[in-house]
Design a protein around this motif. Structure first.
Motif, PDB file in Angstrom:
ATOM      1  N   ARG A   4       0.859  -1.187   0.000  1.00  0.00           N
ATOM      2  CA  ARG A   4       0.000   0.000   0.000  1.00  0.00           C
ATOM      3  C   ARG A   4       0.890   1.231   0.000  1.00  0.00           C
ATOM      4  O   ARG A   4       1.854   1.291   0.737  1.00  0.00           O
ATOM      5  CB  ARG A   4      -0.900   0.012   1.232  1.00  0.00           C
ATOM      6  CG  ARG A   4      -1.817  -1.165   1.284  1.00  0.00           C
ATOM      7  CD  ARG A   4      -2.476  -1.255   2.639  1.00  0.00           C
ATOM      8  NE  ARG A   4      -3.166  -2.507   2.760  1.00  0.00           N
ATOM      9  CZ  ARG A   4      -4.477  -2.621   2.901  1.00  0.00           C
ATOM     10  NH1 ARG A   4      -5.224  -1.554   2.935  1.00  0.00           N
ATOM     11  NH2 ARG A   4      -5.024  -3.799   3.015  1.00  0.00           N
ATOM     12  N   THR A   5       0.546   2.190  -0.822  1.00  0.00           N
ATOM     13  CA  THR A   5       1.328   3.416  -0.904  1.00  0.00           C
ATOM     14  C   THR A   5       0.433   4.589  -0.560  1.00  0.00           C
ATOM     15  O   THR A   5      -0.683   4.688  -1.051  1.00  0.00           O
ATOM     16  CB  THR A   5       1.911   3.609  -2.314  1.00  0.00           C
ATOM     17  OG1 THR A   5       2.709   2.479  -2.622  1.00  0.00           O
ATOM     18  CG2 THR A   5       2.741   4.871  -2.397  1.00  0.00           C
ATOM     19  N   PHE A  11      -2.433  11.808   5.755  1.00  0.00           N
ATOM     20  CA  PHE A  11      -3.063  10.934   6.738  1.00  0.00           C
ATOM     21  C   PHE A  11      -3.246  11.648   8.060  1.00  0.00           C
ATOM     22  O   PHE A  11      -4.254  11.526   8.711  1.00  0.00           O
ATOM     23  CB  PHE A  11      -2.179   9.704   6.985  1.00  0.00           C
ATOM     24  CG  PHE A  11      -2.351   8.631   5.965  1.00  0.00           C
ATOM     25  CD1 PHE A  11      -3.506   7.878   5.934  1.00  0.00           C
ATOM     26  CD2 PHE A  11      -1.373   8.375   5.050  1.00  0.00           C
ATOM     27  CE1 PHE A  11      -3.672   6.879   5.003  1.00  0.00           C
ATOM     28  CE2 PHE A  11      -1.521   7.380   4.116  1.00  0.00           C
ATOM     29  CZ  PHE A  11      -2.680   6.635   4.094  1.00  0.00           C
ATOM     30  N   SER A  12      -2.221  12.374   8.468  1.00  0.00           N
ATOM     31  CA  SER A  12      -2.181  12.890   9.828  1.00  0.00           C
ATOM     32  C   SER A  12      -2.663  14.320   9.959  1.00  0.00           C
ATOM     33  O   SER A  12      -2.572  14.890  11.024  1.00  0.00           O
ATOM     34  CB  SER A  12      -0.750  12.812  10.342  1.00  0.00           C
ATOM     35  OG  SER A  12       0.074  13.637   9.556  1.00  0.00           O
ATOM     36  N   ALA A  26      -2.185   2.084  10.567  1.00  0.00           N
ATOM     37  CA  ALA A  26      -3.531   1.880  11.124  1.00  0.00           C
ATOM     38  C   ALA A  26      -4.542   1.615  10.010  1.00  0.00           C
ATOM     39  O   ALA A  26      -5.412   0.746  10.146  1.00  0.00           O
ATOM     40  CB  ALA A  26      -3.950   3.099  11.946  1.00  0.00           C
ATOM     41  N   GLU A  27      -4.420   2.347   8.911  1.00  0.00           N
ATOM     42  CA  GLU A  27      -5.330   2.122   7.792  1.00  0.00           C
ATOM     43  C   GLU A  27      -5.134   0.725   7.206  1.00  0.00           C
ATOM     44  O   GLU A  27      -6.094   0.013   6.919  1.00  0.00           O
ATOM     45  CB  GLU A  27      -5.129   3.173   6.699  1.00  0.00           C
ATOM     46  CG  GLU A  27      -6.075   2.970   5.533  1.00  0.00           C
ATOM     47  CD  GLU A  27      -5.884   4.002   4.457  1.00  0.00           C
ATOM     48  OE1 GLU A  27      -5.020   3.775   3.587  1.00  0.00           O
ATOM     49  OE2 GLU A  27      -6.577   5.020   4.496  1.00  0.00           O
ATOM     50  N   ALA A  28      -3.880   0.319   7.043  1.00  0.00           N
ATOM     51  CA  ALA A  28      -3.587  -1.010   6.492  1.00  0.00           C
ATOM     52  C   ALA A  28      -4.074  -2.111   7.428  1.00  0.00           C
ATOM     53  O   ALA A  28      -4.505  -3.173   6.980  1.00  0.00           O
ATOM     54  CB  ALA A  28      -2.090  -1.154   6.236  1.00  0.00           C
ATOM     55  N   ARG A  79       5.139   3.816   2.308  1.00  0.00           N
ATOM     56  CA  ARG A  79       4.745   2.533   1.716  1.00  0.00           C
ATOM     57  C   ARG A  79       4.694   1.495   2.825  1.00  0.00           C
ATOM     58  O   ARG A  79       5.599   1.416   3.651  1.00  0.00           O
ATOM     59  CB  ARG A  79       5.724   2.092   0.636  1.00  0.00           C
ATOM     60  CG  ARG A  79       5.628   2.956  -0.589  1.00  0.00           C
ATOM     61  CD  ARG A  79       6.307   2.306  -1.775  1.00  0.00           C
ATOM     62  NE  ARG A  79       6.068   3.130  -2.951  1.00  0.00           N
ATOM     63  CZ  ARG A  79       7.009   3.711  -3.647  1.00  0.00           C
ATOM     64  NH1 ARG A  79       8.275   3.551  -3.333  1.00  0.00           N
ATOM     65  NH2 ARG A  79       6.706   4.451  -4.689  1.00  0.00           N
ATOM     66  N   ILE A  80       3.638   0.694   2.800  1.00  0.00           N
ATOM     67  CA  ILE A  80       3.413  -0.327   3.815  1.00  0.00           C
ATOM     68  C   ILE A  80       3.292  -1.677   3.112  1.00  0.00           C
ATOM     69  O   ILE A  80       2.531  -1.807   2.158  1.00  0.00           O
ATOM     70  CB  ILE A  80       2.093  -0.046   4.582  1.00  0.00           C
ATOM     71  CG1 ILE A  80       2.047   1.360   5.145  1.00  0.00           C
ATOM     72  CG2 ILE A  80       1.845  -1.082   5.664  1.00  0.00           C
ATOM     73  CD1 ILE A  80       3.068   1.664   6.184  1.00  0.00           C
ATOM     74  N   ARG A  81       4.033  -2.667   3.628  1.00  0.00           N
ATOM     75  CA  ARG A  81       3.938  -4.018   3.072  1.00  0.00           C
ATOM     76  C   ARG A  81       3.738  -4.993   4.224  1.00  0.00           C
ATOM     77  O   ARG A  81       4.478  -4.977   5.206  1.00  0.00           O
ATOM     78  CB  ARG A  81       5.207  -4.370   2.294  1.00  0.00           C
ATOM     79  CG  ARG A  81       5.148  -5.690   1.602  1.00  0.00           C
ATOM     80  CD  ARG A  81       6.330  -5.899   0.649  1.00  0.00           C
ATOM     81  NE  ARG A  81       7.578  -5.270   1.052  1.00  0.00           N
ATOM     82  CZ  ARG A  81       8.537  -5.870   1.752  1.00  0.00           C
ATOM     83  NH1 ARG A  81       8.396  -7.097   2.141  1.00  0.00           N
ATOM     84  NH2 ARG A  81       9.639  -5.214   2.062  1.00  0.00           N
TER      85      ARG A  81
END
Length: 86
Positions: A4-5, A11-12, A26-28, A79-81
């Motif tokens: 997710r990017t 966000f904040s 938190a969203e992921a 980026r979240i993986r």
């Protein structure tokens, strides 16, 4: 592997890079940021914010947090993986 990017996404609401990471994770994870473990247990928050603020656009800051691999860039991209999908 799902990545997710959050490029250029506030966000904040202007809370800075630490808050951006917390909101992205938190969203992921489909939870509230207050439900996440303290980010300070994983990284030095002051050093992280300085690195993001003072680095060139070629820098990537990467660390594991709350079951995710997090990559943060000076342009505000996070980026979240999910590490469980590796």
């Amino acid at each position: 592997m799902d990545t997710r990017t959050a490029a250029g996404q506030a966000f904040s609401d202007g809370g800075g890079p630490i808050a951006d990471v917390l909101w992205a994770v938190a969203e992921a994870d489909d939870c509230d940021p207050t439900e996440l473990p303290p980010l300070g247990d994983v990284i030095d928050p002051d050093a992280f914010e300085r690195l993001v603020a003072e680095s060139s656009s070629l820098v990537r800051i990467s660390f594991a947090y709350a079951g995710y691999e997090v990559e943060a860039y000076p342009d505000g991209t996070v980026r979240i993986r999910d590490r469980s999908e590796e």
